[in-house]
Enzyme design. Structure first.
Site, short mmCIF file in Angstrom:
data_model
loop_
_atom_site.label_atom_id
_atom_site.label_comp_id
_atom_site.label_asym_id
_atom_site.label_seq_id
_atom_site.Cartn_x
_atom_site.Cartn_y
_atom_site.Cartn_z
N CYS A 2 0.83 -1.21 0.00
CA CYS A 2 0.00 0.00 0.00
C CYS A 2 0.87 1.26 0.00
CB CYS A 2 -0.87 0.02 1.24
SG CYS A 2 -1.88 -1.45 1.42
N ARG A 27 5.19 0.02 -6.12
CA ARG A 27 5.15 -0.86 -4.94
C ARG A 27 4.08 -1.95 -5.07
NH1 ARG A 27 7.63 1.69 -0.42
NH2 ARG A 27 6.28 0.51 0.97
N TRP A 77 -3.09 -2.58 -1.51
CA TRP A 77 -2.75 -3.95 -1.92
C TRP A 77 -3.52 -4.85 -0.97
CZ3 TRP A 77 -0.09 -8.33 0.00
CH2 TRP A 77 0.37 -9.22 -0.98
N ASN A 103 -1.68 2.01 6.10
CA ASN A 103 -0.80 0.92 5.62
C ASN A 103 -0.56 -0.02 6.79
OD1 ASN A 103 -0.55 2.18 3.20
ND2 ASN A 103 1.68 2.48 3.32
N GLY A 104 -0.45 -1.31 6.52
CA GLY A 104 -0.15 -2.26 7.59
C GLY A 104 -1.37 -3.06 7.98
N GLU A 487 17.68 -17.69 -8.71
CA GLU A 487 17.36 -16.30 -8.99
C GLU A 487 16.87 -16.13 -10.44
OE1 GLU A 487 16.74 -13.81 -7.36
OE2 GLU A 487 17.03 -12.09 -8.67
N LYS A 491 13.20 -14.69 -11.36
CA LYS A 491 12.99 -13.54 -12.24
C LYS A 491 11.98 -13.89 -13.33
CE LYS A 491 14.12 -10.95 -10.40
NZ LYS A 491 14.82 -10.93 -9.15
N GLU A 494 8.31 -14.45 -11.95
CA GLU A 494 7.58 -13.30 -11.42
C GLU A 494 7.14 -12.31 -12.49
OE1 GLU A 494 9.65 -10.79 -8.53
OE2 GLU A 494 11.54 -11.37 -9.42
N HIS A 510 17.19 -37.28 -9.07
CA HIS A 510 16.44 -37.76 -7.91
C HIS A 510 14.96 -37.38 -8.01
CE1 HIS A 510 20.13 -39.06 -6.06
NE2 HIS A 510 20.66 -37.87 -6.33
N LYS A 609 6.44 -4.29 -4.31
CA LYS A 609 7.87 -4.02 -4.20
C LYS A 609 8.38 -4.24 -2.79
CE LYS A 609 11.90 -2.87 -5.72
NZ LYS A 609 12.61 -3.97 -6.39
C1 F6R Z 1 12.10 -10.56 -6.51
C2 F6R Z 1 11.83 -9.66 -5.43
C3 F6R Z 1 11.39 -10.22 -4.12
C4 F6R Z 1 12.16 -9.54 -2.98
C5 F6R Z 1 11.61 -9.99 -1.62
C6 F6R Z 1 12.41 -9.43 -0.48
O1 F6R Z 1 12.48 -9.88 -7.65
O2 F6R Z 1 11.98 -8.48 -5.56
O3 F6R Z 1 11.55 -11.59 -4.07
O4 F6R Z 1 13.50 -9.87 -3.12
O5 F6R Z 1 10.28 -9.59 -1.49
O6 F6R Z 1 12.40 -8.04 -0.50
P1 F6R Z 1 13.50 -7.19 0.26
O7 F6R Z 1 14.79 -7.47 -0.37
O8 F6R Z 1 13.05 -5.77 0.08
O9 F6R Z 1 13.47 -7.63 1.70
#
Ligand code: F6R
Length: 614
Positions: A2, A27, A77, A103-104, A487, A491, A494, A510, A609
């Site tokens: 949010c 975000r 959100w 927020n929260g 990773e 990527k 997502e 396995h 984000k």
């Molecule tokens: C993937 C991504 C998320 C963040 C995760 C942790 O591209 O951005 O997987 O890495 O939500 O976020 P932070 O690093 O802000 O704690």
């Protein structure tokens, strides 16, 4: 997650609110709304979906609010209740004279709701936020003072929140408070801005103050009064923010993600500046506040993180164990917080987080701190809640990352781990100087090598086009590049929603090998070094099952031509540094596939984000 924006001043409030919300769009959100103080009432407008829907809604009512110079705005959100207009913020009390954004999560909202319902409140939404609106309205009815109402109500709220409240009785006042959620107040000439994050206000002012937990700020165009939870005056600490509005521009790139991928050579340079002068000088890491004796005594490290940061942590484990000989455990924060962890003052706990606000990681490090561990935080946001918990703060200098998919912050986190591992190895004397010197030499050459990868993307784009129709994608690697495989898969899934998975190549036989046939792409991260031959034979096993084989490699081995349908070559680099070189093409493959499929690259569905709820 949010986003919150508030404004009191002399400009058209709706414009400032929408502009601020737009800067927070990255975000992630699924509905939006604003409340503005008009002649003699507060008007609320909301819409489901993107901000353009709210803009359309506002166009229909422009005459009602065009002279308003005060208001609050929110992007939601969904957590409690679906993304509907009724659940969108702002929420009001039953008579509509108080409006609030939040927020929260108010964790005790059910008990408060039962109590309020008994007292006659009618609830229109399924949110915890509406409970806060009614509850503060109740306190206002008792005190006739908005600041006091917010202060008294928040004492009874449990959980994490940032709140902005306005009331019809106040022509030009917003009251804001927060606990375990970020909130910043920006000061202009005859105006104030409030936001959950800096991008919303940086265009208007750089002079800002972060609220501390439980403080209550009462803001008018020309004044701010700050009190503590007990009602006493609090010290105001306005400072100049180190952000530039230009960081929030795409600078000619089609998406923020592509711009941020291309920023990585500079991110590496920034992280070396001041820390690594020459290969023969020791790494300078003044940020580490453990004494040399403490460092020497350390026998255990725990690293906690989520998502991409967790993958950086896995590389960190490999480096620290190799160079420093200290046992390192890496764990997802969301798991760490729900079990009995063995942590004490002899354990160093490292939290890794781009945003510094991720709720699970924040809770985990608070738990570890309570047990007496030294807390070292690696973050891109030295102004974040996690940074404030740190005993040692390593800021990674990636600059603001707008795209939801983390790219440059990952590289920056890896840089932090290289420097930390070398620094600790030098203090402890656990690795041969010549090995560390060669590593430092190559670290300094990394920016040019990453530039070379970024300058030669034809094969990467071709590969992305060829495989964009696939439903599944497998990434395999071994050793220090296992996190790179995880990773790369993260990527891709997502931003393109393709079912991508990373495996330790030795694990293929396995179980996962059962899935292989002529439809399945398998990308092997074949970097020269200790596990190259092993990974090559794992790749042969996959080829024998007719999988569509892709190699990402720094090797010129002629065998590769027979084994792989597509070969992506990267500059030669020593094995320890290969995770940085190898991840760049994987970021680009994910980007080009998502772009080719027409996906919303910077704001993928369902993601946020910074994940400020557990
Ligand atoms: C993937 C991504 C998320 C963040 C995760 C942790 O591209 O951005 O997987 O890495 O939500 O976020 P932070 O690093 O802000 O704690």
């Amino acid at each position: 997650m949010c986003g919150i924006v508030g404004y009191v001043g002399f400009r058209a409030a709706a414009d400032i609110l929408l502009d601020g919300l737009e800067q927070l769009e990255y975000r992630g959100y699924d509905s939006a709304g604003i409340a503005v103080k008009c002649e003699d009432e507060i008007k609320v407008y909301k819409a489901v979906g993107k901000l353009k829907n709210l803009r359309e809604e506002l166009k229909l009512h422009i005459k009602e609010f065009q002279n308003s110079t005060m208001g609050i705005g929110h992007t939601r959100w969904a957590t409690h209740g679906a993304p509907t207009v009724l659940n969108a913020h702002p929420h009001t009390c039953n008579c509509g004279s108080l409006a609030l954004i939040h927020n929260g999560i108010i964790e005790n909202y059910k008990e408060l709701k039962t109590q309020l319902e008994k007292e006659g409140c009618i609830f229109r939404s399924q949110t915890d936020t509406e409970v806060a609106a009614h509850f503060i309205a109740k306190k206002y009815a008792q005190t006739h003072d908005l600041t006091e109402a917010v202060r008294l109500a928040s004492k009874e709220f449990e959980g994490a929140y940032a709140l902005c409240v306005m009331h019809n009785d106040y022509k030009n006042t917003i009251v804001a408070t927060k606990r375990n959620a970020p909130m910043v107040v920006g000061e202009g000439e005859g105006e104030y801005f409030i936001a959950s994050d800096v991008p919303a206000i940086i265009k208007y002012t750089k002079k800002a103050m972060y609220l501390s937990d439980n403080q209550v700020a009462t803001i008018t165009p020309n004044s701010i009064k700050l009190i503590n939870a007990d009602g006493s005056d609090a010290v105001q600490k306005f400072e100049l923010l180190p952000w530039e509005p230009v960081a929030l521009s795409k600078m000619g790139y089609k998406h923020f993600m592509l711009k941020e991928i291309h920023e990585q050579p500079d991110v590496i340079r920034n992280n070396l500046t001041g820390k690594l002068k020459t290969a023969s000088d020791p790494v300078v890491l003044d940020e580490v506040k453990l004494t040399k004796e403490n460092l020497k005594d350390l026998n255990r490290i725990q690293i906690i993180a989520c998502g991409t940061s967790l993958h950086a942590a896995m590389v960190g484990k490999y480096l620290i164990e190799t160079f420093c000989g200290i046992a390192v455990d890496v764990e997802a924060s969301s798991e760490y917080i729900y079990r009995k962890t063995v942590t004490d003052k002899h354990t160093l706990v490292i939290g890794v987080s781009q945003s510094g606000e991720t709720a699970d990681t924040l809770t985990a490090i608070k738990q570890a701190k309570a047990k007496g561990s030294h807390i070292l935080i690696i973050t891109n946001r030295p102004d974040s809640a996690m940074a404030r918990e740190a005993d040692s703060l390593v800021a990674v200098n990636a600059g603001i990352e707008v795209s939801v998919a983390a790219t440059k912050s990952y590289t920056a986190q890896l840089m932090a781990f290289y420097l930390l591992a070398i620094y600790m190895a030098e203090v402890k004397g656990t690795t041969d100087t010549s090995i560390l010197q060669s590593l430092k030499n190559e670290l300094m050459l990394l920016p040019q090598k990453v530039e070379q990868v970024l300058a030669n993307t034809d094969e990467i784009q071709k590969c992305a086009r060829n495989y964009s129709g696939t439903k599944d994608f497998i990434y395999v690697a071994r050793g220090i590049n296992l996190p790179t495989a995880l990773e790369g898969a993260l990527k891709l899934k997502e931003i393109s929603y393709i079912n991508a998975t990373g495996y330790a190549a030795g694990e293929l036989k396995h179980g996962p090998i059962a899935m292989l046939d002529e439809t399945m792409p398998v990308l092997s991260i074949l970097m020269k070094g200790t596990v190259y031959d092993k990974l090559l034979s794992n790749s042969e096993e996959a080829r024998a099952r007719n999988a569509r084989m892709i190699a990402l490699t720094n090797s010129n081995d002629p065998k590769l031509e027979e084994l792989f349908d597509c070969i992506i070559r990267v500059p030669d680099v020593q094995e320890f540094l290969s995770p940085i070189i190898a991840v760049i093409p994987l970021q680009l493959i994910a980007y080009y596939i998502a772009e080719f499929l027409g996906k919303d690259v910077d704001q993928p569905r369902n993601l946020a984000k910074s994940v400020t709820v557990e």
